[in-house]
Scaffold this motif. Structure first.
Motif, short mmCIF file in Angstrom:
data_model
loop_
_atom_site.label_atom_id
_atom_site.label_comp_id
_atom_site.label_asym_id
_atom_site.label_seq_id
_atom_site.Cartn_x
_atom_site.Cartn_y
_atom_site.Cartn_z
N ASP A 33 0.85 -1.21 0.21
CA ASP A 33 -0.04 -0.01 -0.08
C ASP A 33 0.93 1.15 -0.03
O ASP A 33 0.62 2.11 -0.90
N VAL A 34 1.93 1.26 0.83
CA VAL A 34 2.81 2.24 0.79
C VAL A 34 3.34 2.55 -0.66
O VAL A 34 3.43 3.87 -1.03
N VAL A 35 3.93 1.73 -1.29
CA VAL A 35 4.54 1.83 -2.32
C VAL A 35 3.63 2.26 -3.49
O VAL A 35 4.00 3.13 -4.24
N GLU A 36 2.29 1.73 -3.44
CA GLU A 36 1.24 2.10 -4.32
C GLU A 36 1.09 3.64 -4.19
O GLU A 36 0.96 4.35 -5.00
N ARG A 37 1.09 4.02 -2.81
CA ARG A 37 0.87 5.63 -2.65
C ARG A 37 1.95 6.47 -3.19
O ARG A 37 1.54 7.47 -3.73
N MET A 38 3.20 5.85 -3.07
CA MET A 38 4.36 6.56 -3.65
C MET A 38 4.50 6.60 -4.98
O MET A 38 5.12 7.38 -5.40
N GLY A 39 3.68 5.67 -5.82
CA GLY A 39 3.56 5.83 -7.02
C GLY A 39 4.88 5.13 -7.94
O GLY A 39 5.19 5.67 -9.05
N CYS A 40 5.56 4.55 -7.34
CA CYS A 40 6.71 3.41 -7.84
C CYS A 40 6.49 2.33 -7.78
O CYS A 40 7.16 1.47 -7.08
N GLY A 41 5.71 1.70 -8.73
CA GLY A 41 5.41 0.17 -8.80
C GLY A 41 6.56 -0.75 -8.95
O GLY A 41 6.50 -1.68 -8.67
N ALA A 42 7.73 -0.31 -9.54
CA ALA A 42 8.81 -0.93 -9.30
C ALA A 42 9.94 -0.65 -8.49
O ALA A 42 11.12 -1.00 -8.54
N CYS A 43 9.52 -0.20 -7.29
CA CYS A 43 10.52 0.11 -6.05
C CYS A 43 11.09 -1.21 -5.82
O CYS A 43 10.42 -2.05 -5.77
N SER A 44 12.51 -1.06 -5.27
CA SER A 44 13.01 -2.11 -4.41
C SER A 44 12.63 -1.86 -3.03
O SER A 44 13.15 -0.90 -2.60
N PHE A 45 12.02 -2.94 -2.22
CA PHE A 45 11.76 -2.69 -0.79
C PHE A 45 11.79 -4.18 -0.08
O PHE A 45 11.31 -5.40 -0.84
N GLY A 46 11.71 -4.30 1.27
CA GLY A 46 11.66 -5.27 2.03
C GLY A 46 10.92 -5.02 3.26
O GLY A 46 10.82 -4.03 3.64
N VAL A 47 10.59 -6.09 3.88
CA VAL A 47 9.74 -6.03 5.29
C VAL A 47 10.62 -6.91 6.22
O VAL A 47 11.03 -8.10 5.78
N TYR A 48 10.83 -6.42 7.38
CA TYR A 48 11.37 -7.39 8.48
C TYR A 48 10.65 -6.91 9.85
O TYR A 48 10.28 -5.82 10.01
N ARG A 49 10.64 -7.85 10.77
CA ARG A 49 10.30 -7.64 12.12
C ARG A 49 11.39 -6.87 12.98
O ARG A 49 12.62 -7.08 12.65
N ALA A 50 10.86 -5.88 13.43
CA ALA A 50 11.97 -4.87 14.28
C ALA A 50 12.26 -5.73 15.51
O ALA A 50 11.44 -6.42 16.06
N ALA A 51 13.61 -5.64 15.83
CA ALA A 51 14.12 -5.99 17.17
C ALA A 51 13.55 -5.73 18.21
O ALA A 51 13.35 -4.46 18.44
N LYS A 52 13.38 -6.54 19.34
CA LYS A 52 12.75 -5.98 20.65
C LYS A 52 13.76 -5.34 21.43
O LYS A 52 14.97 -5.91 21.44
N GLY A 53 13.55 -4.43 21.80
CA GLY A 53 14.85 -3.62 22.70
C GLY A 53 14.52 -3.19 23.89
O GLY A 53 14.84 -2.74 24.72
#
Length: 53
Positions: A33-53
Motif C-alpha cells: 500500500d505504501v509503495v502504491e501511494r508513492m507511485g513507484c510500482g517498480a521500487c525495491s523494498f523489503g519488510v522485516y520484524r523490528a528487534a525487541k529492545g
C-alpha cells in the motif's frame, strides 16, 4: 501488534518506514500500500520484524 520495518530505496538512498501489524503477511500488505501511494510500482523494498529492545 508488532512493529515491522519497511526498507526501500529512493534517489536519495535507503529509507525506513515503520509498520504496525499483527503478522508479517499483514505488514507486507501494508508495504505494498505504501509503495502504491508513492507511485513507484517498480521500487525495491523489503519488510522485516523490528528487534525487541
Amino acid at each position: 501488534m508488532s512493529t515491522f520495518v519497511m526498507t526501500y530505496r529512493t534517489a536519495d538512498g535507503l529509507r525506513l518506514q515503520p509498520l504496525l501489524a499483527h503478522t508479517l503477511a499483514t505488514a507486507w500488505d501494508r508495504a505494498f500500500d505504501v509503495v502504491e501511494r508513492m507511485g513507484c510500482g517498480a521500487c525495491s523494498f523489503g519488510v522485516y520484524r523490528a528487534a525487541k529492545g
